[in-house]
Design a protein around this motif. Structure first.
Motif, short mmCIF file in Angstrom:
data_model
loop_
_atom_site.label_atom_id
_atom_site.label_comp_id
_atom_site.label_asym_id
_atom_site.label_seq_id
_atom_site.Cartn_x
_atom_site.Cartn_y
_atom_site.Cartn_z
N PHE A 297 0.83 -1.20 0.00
CA PHE A 297 0.00 0.00 0.00
C PHE A 297 0.87 1.25 0.00
N GLY A 298 1.90 1.25 0.81
CA GLY A 298 2.76 2.42 0.93
C GLY A 298 3.65 2.64 -0.28
N ARG A 299 4.05 1.57 -0.94
CA ARG A 299 4.99 1.67 -2.05
C ARG A 299 4.44 2.56 -3.16
N THR A 300 3.17 2.46 -3.45
CA THR A 300 2.58 3.27 -4.52
C THR A 300 2.34 4.71 -4.10
N ARG A 301 2.58 5.00 -2.86
CA ARG A 301 2.35 6.35 -2.33
C ARG A 301 3.64 6.97 -1.79
N GLY A 302 4.73 6.25 -1.92
CA GLY A 302 6.02 6.79 -1.50
C GLY A 302 6.20 6.86 0.00
N ILE A 303 5.53 5.97 0.74
CA ILE A 303 5.65 5.97 2.20
C ILE A 303 5.94 4.56 2.69
N THR A 304 6.46 4.46 3.90
CA THR A 304 6.86 3.17 4.47
C THR A 304 5.70 2.50 5.21
N ALA A 305 5.91 1.24 5.54
CA ALA A 305 4.89 0.51 6.31
C ALA A 305 4.61 1.20 7.64
N ALA A 306 5.65 1.67 8.32
CA ALA A 306 5.46 2.37 9.60
C ALA A 306 4.64 3.63 9.41
N GLN A 307 4.89 4.36 8.35
CA GLN A 307 4.15 5.59 8.09
C GLN A 307 2.69 5.30 7.75
N VAL A 308 2.45 4.20 7.04
CA VAL A 308 1.07 3.80 6.77
C VAL A 308 0.34 3.55 8.08
N ALA A 309 0.99 2.79 8.98
CA ALA A 309 0.36 2.42 10.26
C ALA A 309 0.06 3.65 11.12
N LEU A 310 1.01 4.57 11.20
CA LEU A 310 0.82 5.75 12.03
C LEU A 310 -0.19 6.72 11.40
N ALA A 311 -0.07 6.91 10.10
CA ALA A 311 -0.99 7.82 9.43
C ALA A 311 -2.43 7.30 9.50
N TRP A 312 -2.59 5.99 9.40
CA TRP A 312 -3.94 5.40 9.51
C TRP A 312 -4.56 5.76 10.86
N LEU A 313 -3.81 5.64 11.94
CA LEU A 313 -4.31 5.99 13.26
C LEU A 313 -4.71 7.46 13.32
N MET A 314 -3.86 8.32 12.82
CA MET A 314 -4.10 9.75 12.93
C MET A 314 -5.24 10.19 12.03
N ASN A 315 -5.53 9.41 11.00
CA ASN A 315 -6.67 9.72 10.13
C ASN A 315 -7.98 9.16 10.66
N LYS A 316 -7.91 8.26 11.64
CA LYS A 316 -9.12 7.66 12.18
C LYS A 316 -9.97 8.68 12.95
N ARG A 317 -9.34 9.43 13.84
CA ARG A 317 -10.05 10.42 14.64
C ARG A 317 -9.11 11.59 14.93
N ALA A 318 -9.69 12.78 15.03
CA ALA A 318 -8.88 13.97 15.30
C ALA A 318 -8.39 14.04 16.74
N PHE A 319 -8.99 13.22 17.63
CA PHE A 319 -8.58 13.25 19.04
C PHE A 319 -7.61 12.11 19.38
#
Length: 394
Positions: free
Chosen positions: A316-338
């Motif tokens: 998933f990250g390869r096509t977006r220029g991001i790493t697996a760790a960044q996918v995991a962290l960004a997913w959390l931060m996109n889930k809820r603003a709090f």
């Protein structure tokens, strides 16, 4: 994906540290403060303590709010978990290197640092305190109480959230960290012998005395959250939450936080390093300083099976220029603003990698795509052994 914009809003706190009890803490509500906090000025560009963050540097450029109303607590969108600096993560850098890394995180906009009494029994708190020395007007540091210790040794079958122990731990944490006030004081695990109302009342008293700004709880259920919140507003819930452990979505905890205006702070947001892709079935953990070697999910067969999840994140990250760790962290931060994750690391390169996740925005379609892809792979192995799991409220 869209890049986030810097925010220029700020709410204050510094001046309150010694006046918490004199300004309405009997109601467990902090006053509306007038000037931008030192910690927030680092991010918003206000005040004399600002450190300009170059445009291309990996950094946190967004504030998030834990709590609501006059008790809103503004912190960097990503915090820093200090435990792994010298506890439970195999080999550690020398003290000077750890201090440099924490201070680099501060310069890159991180304002929330997390530790606990039980991380090496004061060992991690003392190191964190040394790292934050001279910077405590720019950051918040949180710690935890509730485990039972006898002569410095944890009694793993019991918890202790009696008022006397809460106060003892608070005083030790303040001394170890070299601060006047703790940002958030969490109950580490629930104590079946001490009603949560008593815990909440004790924390309210500590707020009134100016020793803690806010309080929270770890790994508790919705009933406990609601009971505690009625006595003294809970600022944050800290529980494990990542692609391989999404229980808070299923048991109502995340929904309760949203309903009640409580922040959520995921610990181990990268599943103790597993979601970075740096661990495989041949990885050997230090038997003297790494709890992962005791966890069912970190046994070779489980690692081998669960690596499929990391492969999905990588794809998933390869096509977006991001790493697996960044996918995991960004997913959390996109889930809820709090939600404010607190990944830890001992390496500058990993700190930079983690912080760049703060700039990533996924569309609703992308969120659904990655969630469905991961959900299709069964997770092998429990996250904790039976004793540790028994301490988690269901």
């Amino acid at each position: 994906m869209m890049k986030q914009e810097d925010r220029n809003d700020g709410i204050s706190r510094r001046g309150f540290l010694k006046r918490a009890g004199l300004l309405g803490a009997a109601l467990c509500v902090n006053p509306v403060l007038e000037k931008a906090t030192a910690a927030e000025r680092v991010l918003t560009g206000q005040g004399q303590v600002v450190r300009d963050i170059p445009a291309g540097m990996a950094a946190v450029r967004e504030l998030r709010t834990l709590g609501n109303g006059t008790a809103a607590f503004r912190v960097s969108a990503m915090g820093f978990g200090c435990m792994g600096l010298n506890h439970h993560r195999s080999s550690s850098p020398d003290e000077a290197a750890c201090i440099r890394l924490v201070r680099e995180a501060i310069e890159r906009g991180v304002t929330l640092f997390d530790t606990a009494e039980s991380y090496g029994y004061h060992k991690n708190e003392i190191l964190t305190g040394k790292a934050l020395k001279g910077y405590t007007d720019r950051v918040f540091v949180s710690s935890k109480f509730g485990h039972k210790f006898v002569n410095g040794v944890q009694v793993k079958t019991e918890e202790d959230s009696t008022p006397a122990n809460i106060r003892r731990v608070c005083e030790n944490s303040l001394r170890n960290l070299g601060v006047e006030t703790l940002g958030i004081f969490y109950q580490h695990r629930s104590d079946p012998n001490t009603p949560i109302e008593v815990v909440a009342e004790t924390c309210a008293e500590l707020m009134k005395e100016g020793k803690i700004l806010h309080w929270g709880m770890c790994e508790v259920n919705t009933d406990t959250i609601r009971r505690a919140h009625r006595v003294c507003p809970v600022k944050a819930i800290q529980s494990e939450y990542h692609f391989m452990h999404r229980t808070v979505e299923e048991n109502g905890v995340l929904a309760a936080c949203e309903e009640l205006g409580i922040g959520f702070v995921p610990y181990s947001p990268l599943n103790r390093g597993f979601l970075t892709g740096a661990i495989n079935e041949y990885t050997r953990f230090d038997t003297t300083n790494d709890n992962r070697q005791t966890l069912p999910r970190f046994q070779p067969e489980a690692i081998r099976a669960n690596t499929r999840i990391v492969e999905v994140l990588n794809a998933f990250g390869r096509t977006r220029g991001i790493t697996a760790a960044q996918v995991a962290l960004a997913w959390l931060m996109n889930k809820r603003a709090f939600i404010v994750p607190i990944p830890g690391t001992t390496k500058l390169s990993h700190l930079e990698e983690n912080l760049r996740a703060c700039d990533i925005r996924f569309t609703a379609e992308e969120m659904t795509e990655i969630e469905n892809a991961v959900a299709a792979i069964p997770v092998v192995g429990s996250r904790y052994d039976a004793l540790q799991e028994s301490k988690i409220q269901k």
